[in-house]
Design a protein around this motif. Sequence first.
Motif, PDB file in Angstrom:
ATOM      1  N   LEU A 146      -8.840  -2.977  28.616  1.00  0.00           N
ATOM      2  CA  LEU A 146      -8.622  -3.128  30.058  1.00  0.00           C
ATOM      3  C   LEU A 146      -9.124  -1.910  30.823  1.00  0.00           C
ATOM      4  O   LEU A 146      -9.758  -2.040  31.882  1.00  0.00           O
ATOM      5  CB  LEU A 146      -7.139  -3.353  30.329  1.00  0.00           C
ATOM      6  CG  LEU A 146      -6.516  -4.606  29.680  1.00  0.00           C
ATOM      7  CD1 LEU A 146      -5.026  -4.673  29.999  1.00  0.00           C
ATOM      8  CD2 LEU A 146      -7.229  -5.863  30.149  1.00  0.00           C
ATOM      9  N   MET A 147      -8.843  -0.706  30.330  1.00  0.00           N
ATOM     10  CA  MET A 147      -9.341   0.503  30.981  1.00  0.00           C
ATOM     11  C   MET A 147     -10.863   0.514  31.008  1.00  0.00           C
ATOM     12  O   MET A 147     -11.476   0.880  32.026  1.00  0.00           O
ATOM     13  CB  MET A 147      -8.826   1.750  30.257  1.00  0.00           C
ATOM     14  CG  MET A 147      -7.390   2.107  30.549  1.00  0.00           C
ATOM     15  SD  MET A 147      -6.969   3.777  29.954  1.00  0.00           S
ATOM     16  CE  MET A 147      -7.003   3.522  28.180  1.00  0.00           C
ATOM     17  N   ALA A 148     -11.480   0.133  29.902  1.00  0.00           N
ATOM     18  CA  ALA A 148     -12.942   0.150  29.831  1.00  0.00           C
ATOM     19  C   ALA A 148     -13.556  -0.838  30.826  1.00  0.00           C
ATOM     20  O   ALA A 148     -14.562  -0.543  31.468  1.00  0.00           O
ATOM     21  CB  ALA A 148     -13.397  -0.165  28.409  1.00  0.00           C
ATOM     22  N   LEU A 149     -12.957  -2.008  30.975  1.00  0.00           N
ATOM     23  CA  LEU A 149     -13.463  -2.980  31.939  1.00  0.00           C
ATOM     24  C   LEU A 149     -13.296  -2.478  33.365  1.00  0.00           C
ATOM     25  O   LEU A 149     -14.165  -2.690  34.224  1.00  0.00           O
ATOM     26  CB  LEU A 149     -12.748  -4.320  31.756  1.00  0.00           C
ATOM     27  CG  LEU A 149     -13.144  -5.121  30.507  1.00  0.00           C
ATOM     28  CD1 LEU A 149     -12.181  -6.273  30.284  1.00  0.00           C
ATOM     29  CD2 LEU A 149     -14.579  -5.638  30.616  1.00  0.00           C
ATOM     30  N   ASN A 150     -12.174  -1.801  33.648  1.00  0.00           N
ATOM     31  CA  ASN A 150     -11.973  -1.219  34.972  1.00  0.00           C
ATOM     32  C   ASN A 150     -13.045  -0.186  35.293  1.00  0.00           C
ATOM     33  O   ASN A 150     -13.492  -0.056  36.438  1.00  0.00           O
ATOM     34  CB  ASN A 150     -10.596  -0.559  35.065  1.00  0.00           C
ATOM     35  CG  ASN A 150      -9.468  -1.566  35.214  1.00  0.00           C
ATOM     36  OD1 ASN A 150      -9.711  -2.751  35.460  1.00  0.00           O
ATOM     37  ND2 ASN A 150      -8.240  -1.105  35.064  1.00  0.00           N
ATOM     38  N   LEU A 151     -13.459   0.561  34.285  1.00  0.00           N
ATOM     39  CA  LEU A 151     -14.522   1.543  34.467  1.00  0.00           C
ATOM     40  C   LEU A 151     -15.872   0.851  34.635  1.00  0.00           C
ATOM     41  O   LEU A 151     -16.655   1.187  35.533  1.00  0.00           O
ATOM     42  CB  LEU A 151     -14.565   2.490  33.270  1.00  0.00           C
ATOM     43  CG  LEU A 151     -13.362   3.418  33.073  1.00  0.00           C
ATOM     44  CD1 LEU A 151     -13.385   4.038  31.683  1.00  0.00           C
ATOM     45  CD2 LEU A 151     -13.342   4.518  34.137  1.00  0.00           C
ATOM     46  N   LEU A 152     -16.131  -0.115  33.782  1.00  0.00           N
ATOM     47  CA  LEU A 152     -17.443  -0.763  33.753  1.00  0.00           C
ATOM     48  C   LEU A 152     -17.746  -1.493  35.056  1.00  0.00           C
ATOM     49  O   LEU A 152     -18.908  -1.543  35.495  1.00  0.00           O
ATOM     50  CB  LEU A 152     -17.510  -1.731  32.572  1.00  0.00           C
ATOM     51  CG  LEU A 152     -18.872  -2.350  32.268  1.00  0.00           C
ATOM     52  CD1 LEU A 152     -19.874  -1.264  31.881  1.00  0.00           C
ATOM     53  CD2 LEU A 152     -18.740  -3.367  31.136  1.00  0.00           C
ATOM     54  N   GLU A 153     -16.741  -2.062  35.699  1.00  0.00           N
ATOM     55  CA  GLU A 153     -16.997  -2.833  36.911  1.00  0.00           C
ATOM     56  C   GLU A 153     -17.374  -1.941  38.106  1.00  0.00           C
ATOM     57  O   GLU A 153     -17.688  -2.463  39.188  1.00  0.00           O
ATOM     58  CB  GLU A 153     -15.794  -3.704  37.264  1.00  0.00           C
ATOM     59  CG  GLU A 153     -14.566  -2.955  37.737  1.00  0.00           C
ATOM     60  CD  GLU A 153     -13.419  -3.879  38.118  1.00  0.00           C
ATOM     61  OE1 GLU A 153     -13.570  -5.120  37.992  1.00  0.00           O
ATOM     62  OE2 GLU A 153     -12.360  -3.363  38.533  1.00  0.00           O
ATOM     63  N   GLN A 154     -17.395  -0.636  37.908  1.00  0.00           N
ATOM     64  CA  GLN A 154     -17.861   0.253  38.963  1.00  0.00           C
ATOM     65  C   GLN A 154     -19.368   0.113  39.176  1.00  0.00           C
ATOM     66  O   GLN A 154     -19.903   0.542  40.204  1.00  0.00           O
ATOM     67  CB  GLN A 154     -17.527   1.714  38.625  1.00  0.00           C
ATOM     68  CG  GLN A 154     -16.055   1.988  38.344  1.00  0.00           C
ATOM     69  CD  GLN A 154     -15.153   1.573  39.480  1.00  0.00           C
ATOM     70  OE1 GLN A 154     -15.428   1.875  40.645  1.00  0.00           O
ATOM     71  NE2 GLN A 154     -14.075   0.866  39.155  1.00  0.00           N
ATOM     72  N   LEU A 155     -20.060  -0.499  38.198  1.00  0.00           N
ATOM     73  CA  LEU A 155     -21.498  -0.736  38.286  1.00  0.00           C
ATOM     74  C   LEU A 155     -21.778  -2.232  38.311  1.00  0.00           C
ATOM     75  O   LEU A 155     -21.058  -3.017  37.672  1.00  0.00           O
ATOM     76  CB  LEU A 155     -22.219  -0.155  37.057  1.00  0.00           C
ATOM     77  CG  LEU A 155     -22.345   1.352  36.882  1.00  0.00           C
ATOM     78  CD1 LEU A 155     -23.051   1.631  35.561  1.00  0.00           C
ATOM     79  CD2 LEU A 155     -23.124   1.956  38.029  1.00  0.00           C
ATOM     80  N   PRO A 156     -22.838  -2.681  38.986  1.00  0.00           N
ATOM     81  CA  PRO A 156     -23.292  -4.061  38.809  1.00  0.00           C
ATOM     82  C   PRO A 156     -23.767  -4.244  37.366  1.00  0.00           C
ATOM     83  O   PRO A 156     -24.186  -3.274  36.720  1.00  0.00           O
ATOM     84  CB  PRO A 156     -24.460  -4.202  39.787  1.00  0.00           C
ATOM     85  CG  PRO A 156     -24.504  -2.949  40.580  1.00  0.00           C
ATOM     86  CD  PRO A 156     -23.670  -1.917  39.895  1.00  0.00           C
ATOM     87  N   ALA A 157     -23.689  -5.452  36.847  1.00  0.00           N
ATOM     88  CA  ALA A 157     -24.082  -5.691  35.464  1.00  0.00           C
ATOM     89  C   ALA A 157     -25.580  -5.474  35.276  1.00  0.00           C
ATOM     90  O   ALA A 157     -26.394  -6.157  35.914  1.00  0.00           O
ATOM     91  CB  ALA A 157     -23.711  -7.116  35.062  1.00  0.00           C
TER      92      ALA A 157
END
Length: 556
Positions: free
Chosen positions: A274-285
Amino acid sequence: MEPGCFGFRSRRAPVYGARGMVATSQPLASEAGLRLLQQGGSAADACVAAAAALNATEPCNTGLGGDAFALFFEAKTKKVHCLQGCGRSPAALTLEGALAHPDVSGTSLHPMSALCVTVPGTASAWEAAVAQWGTKSLREVLQPAIELAEGGFPVSQGAAQIWQQSEELLAQAARGRPTPYLPGGRAPKAGEIFRNPDLAQTMRLLGEKGAKEGFYTGAVAEEIVKALAARGGVMSAKDLAEHSCSFVEPISSCYRGRFRLYECPPPTQGVTALMALNLLEQLPAPPRLSSEAIHAQAEALRFAFADALQFCADPAGRSVSGELLDKERAAKRWKQMFDPNARAAAVAPDGEGVRMGPDTVYLAAVDQWGNACSFINSNYMGFGTGIVPDGCGFSLQNRGHNFILQKSHPNCLGPSKFCYHTIIPGMVTREETKDLFCTLGVMGGFMQPQGHLQVLCAMADYGLDPQAALDQPRFCLQGVDSALGAASAGAAQLLLEEGMPEETQAQLRSMGHDVHLVTGWQRLVFGRGQVICRDPESGVLCGGTEPRADGAVAAW
């Protein structure tokens, strides 16, 4: 089949069904679960039936000597429930005693030490899941597994490979005595019939008497205590008798405003995904399988692991999920830590705003009513310690190896504690409607949150179907270890699976990643997953199973 032969030379199609579906890493286990669905059982009944069948067919990964966790999506209320089926360390296990024990190697316990055995939670978890969410009796649910163990079954190819790698461990743990897992003194080969009448009898006892009398007290408990005492263990009859599993609130986070991933709370590492997804969504895919995509995903996981390994431990002493999952915290941490062109030189946990307070099988099922169960069961490392209590037919886990031998650390080894736990089932709902999107799981130690992120992103960001998402080449941060603490996240190597684009591999090396390409049977390091998606309008189910295992999706 030679150990190096593990190429993907055929296509797996997603499997569709309308009335029910079971996905496991072994065809006979999927059949056992489907049988329960066809008999009017629920998704939970099917998962427990399949998990028990896997104890028979894949004892090298799971069993009654290990732990289990489950997430259950209740179609009527659209609510996700969580079952925590892990056991505590023995009350007599102290840090001082462990440090003086000959099984301490360097900074951690030897993984095969009897001191690594925590109270097995599987039996109570199976019983609780069936009682809470099932429509059948535990005796009925265990019947397919009893038939497999007693009547015998042909060992599958993947299981045979893992089994053979454990021959020395099993022989050492047996100490010159016969062990049911080495018939004729060796591991069974693919296609050979294997029987385990001791396991069948243990399951029959569990089904007839229930977990308390059939496992945690009485003959089975006595043999567990005796086997561990003979090897320097300190587990008591009281430790077993006082065990119970619990229903807890799951933790969750919404990804890109569209999908909500549910995980089990600490002491599991679900918070890492969950933490990693919260971080990753800071960028567009970024483009799929590009160096930009793999770099961002790997760095997000590296940062998340650093926090999880520092703060995730026995929840009796701490409750940190809310702080760790704060979206503003994620945005700030990403801005501070992430370099789009290079791997972070150092990765450290961030305690700001965090208040101190805490090999495997994954399987899934969806029933005719739209309920879904995401279930995971594990011995931790293969056969665990390899210790088989006399006449019981199952090996005891080595989950306590996840403790750290550092007095000031929240996950420090100690009496009657839950350790950092790697096994995590996942469940995903649609954020707008709260309908089920999919069950999700990727088994395999510290690969599990990494697998959750990669498979979910494949579906959510790139529109892949469940089978294509599981087929996609993966990466793994190798070397992450709760026994070594947060520092292991920064030092982890980046393993890339055969099939990852060569351009991506080269660019990741230029970014400073310690890249290693993995082929053959070693690809098992990337985990083994199952996914079942459900169309909310038609109710049609679409399932995928792991190409790196012997898996099968059974649909009705």
